[in-house]
Design an enzyme around this catalytic site. Structure first.
Site, PDB file in Angstrom:
ATOM      1  N   SER A 168       9.069 -10.992  -3.141  1.00 43.04           N
ATOM      2  CA  SER A 168       8.547 -11.503  -4.417  1.00 43.04           C
ATOM      3  C   SER A 168       9.615 -11.387  -5.493  1.00 43.04           C
ATOM      4  O   SER A 168      10.562 -10.586  -5.384  1.00 43.04           O
ATOM      5  CB  SER A 168       7.319 -10.689  -4.828  1.00 43.04           C
ATOM      6  OG  SER A 168       6.888 -11.017  -6.135  1.00 43.04           O
ATOM      7  N   TYR A 182       2.470  -3.176  -6.096  1.00 42.37           N
ATOM      8  CA  TYR A 182       3.052  -4.419  -5.576  1.00 42.37           C
ATOM      9  C   TYR A 182       4.561  -4.416  -5.743  1.00 42.37           C
ATOM     10  O   TYR A 182       5.304  -4.768  -4.814  1.00 42.37           O
ATOM     11  CB  TYR A 182       2.429  -5.603  -6.306  1.00 42.37           C
ATOM     12  CG  TYR A 182       2.740  -6.952  -5.704  1.00 42.37           C
ATOM     13  CD1 TYR A 182       1.994  -7.436  -4.629  1.00 42.37           C
ATOM     14  CD2 TYR A 182       3.752  -7.756  -6.209  1.00 42.37           C
ATOM     15  CE1 TYR A 182       2.255  -8.680  -4.078  1.00 42.37           C
ATOM     16  CE2 TYR A 182       4.028  -8.993  -5.671  1.00 42.37           C
ATOM     17  CZ  TYR A 182       3.281  -9.462  -4.602  1.00 42.37           C
ATOM     18  OH  TYR A 182       3.557 -10.692  -4.066  1.00 42.37           O
TER      19      TYR A 182
END
Length: 278
Positions: A168, A182
């Site tokens: 990401s 995350y």
């Protein structure tokens, strides 16, 4: 006497060494294949004639993607096929069982795409629970590791293999939007991916960490602040990521793209910063 050829010229003049790979009948295992980037990758690979194993937690969604793959195979005549192997990547025994099934039924694995991932709605420090942290890390980091670990014996035996880990933007840049769990998981994915290249390159194995910015996938529905349809339309789409995954798989075996970042031209983080420029 003519001068000797420059280093690397023999490779540049040999089309067999430089052309993009033919992926017909190559085997790919895709996790998180029922939607989003995983589904986009499956359809792109189908157009290249690959044999796919589709994993995820929702069998119905996986079967819908498998049906689309089969339709592409029939219409194009390229032999593309898919079978469904439902899986929770956080279950290490289940991961090993699916990998063993690939070895038994397909006999090899050429590409692993780790696209399974999630985030929780209550993701920031003042809201994040220990259960939420565990859920994110178990899927996004541990699950990615389990799948990598499971395919390495096959790839080492083949002396060839590509692992693509969907990381990401949050694996490169810390921000508050995605929350600590995350971000920590995706930074871990990037580090793990490069460690694969460091240790497994001697076996012909290469790994890429793909670091998307905002992509219009179902994970956006978990955002604390809803994302509008207008904003989603401006984001990177699943099929865009699929085309990137196809490019990675087609690169010659002597080429490793260690990390790739992909983001929308209309990048909301950049747009917000630009608005503050006097």
């Amino acid at each position: 006497m003519p001068a000797p050829p420059a280093a690397g010229s023999a490779r540049r003049n040999n089309p067999k060494e430089t052309r993009m790979r033919d992926l017909t009948n190559k085997v790919a295992w895709i996790t998180g294949a029922g939607s989003g980037i995983g589904a986009g990758t499956a359809l792109a690979y189908a157009r290249a004639g690959m044999r796919l194993v589709l994993s995820g937690r929702r069998a119905a969604e996986l079967q819908a993607v498998a049906d689309q793959v089969a339709a592409i195979g029939r219409e194009s005549g390229n032999g593309a096929s898919a079978r469904v192997a439902p899986l929770d990547v956080a279950d290490v025994a289940a991961v090993q069982a699916v990998a063993a099934g690939i070895a038994a039924q397909e006999g090899r694995i050429d590409v692993l795409v780790n696209s399974a991932g999630l985030n929780v709605r209550e993701r920031n420090w003042k809201h994040l629970s220990t259960a939420g942290w565990d859920q994110v890390v178990r899927i996004d980091l541990d699950g990615t590791f389990y799948c990598c670990h499971a395919v390495l014996p096959m790839m080492r035996a083949q002396k060839d293999g590509l692992i693509v880990n969907v990381s990401s933007w949050a694996g490169r840049f810390v921000g508050t939007m995605t929350g600590p769990a995350y971000s920590a998981a995706k930074f871990g994915v990037n580090a793990m991916t490069e460690s694969l290249n460091m240790e497994e390159c001697i076996h012909g194995i290469r790994a890429t960490a793909v670091c998307p910015g905002e992509v219009a996938t179902p994970i956006l529905d978990k955002r604390p602040i809803p994302v509008s349809a207008e904003d989603k339309a401006k984001m990177v789409q699943s099929e865009d990521c699929g085309e990137l995954m196809l490019f990675l798989a087609r690169m010659p075996a002597h080429v490793c793209l260690n990390e790739v970042t992909i983001s929308p031209t209309w990048n909301r983080m950049f747009v917000a910063q630009a608005a503050n420029i006097p």
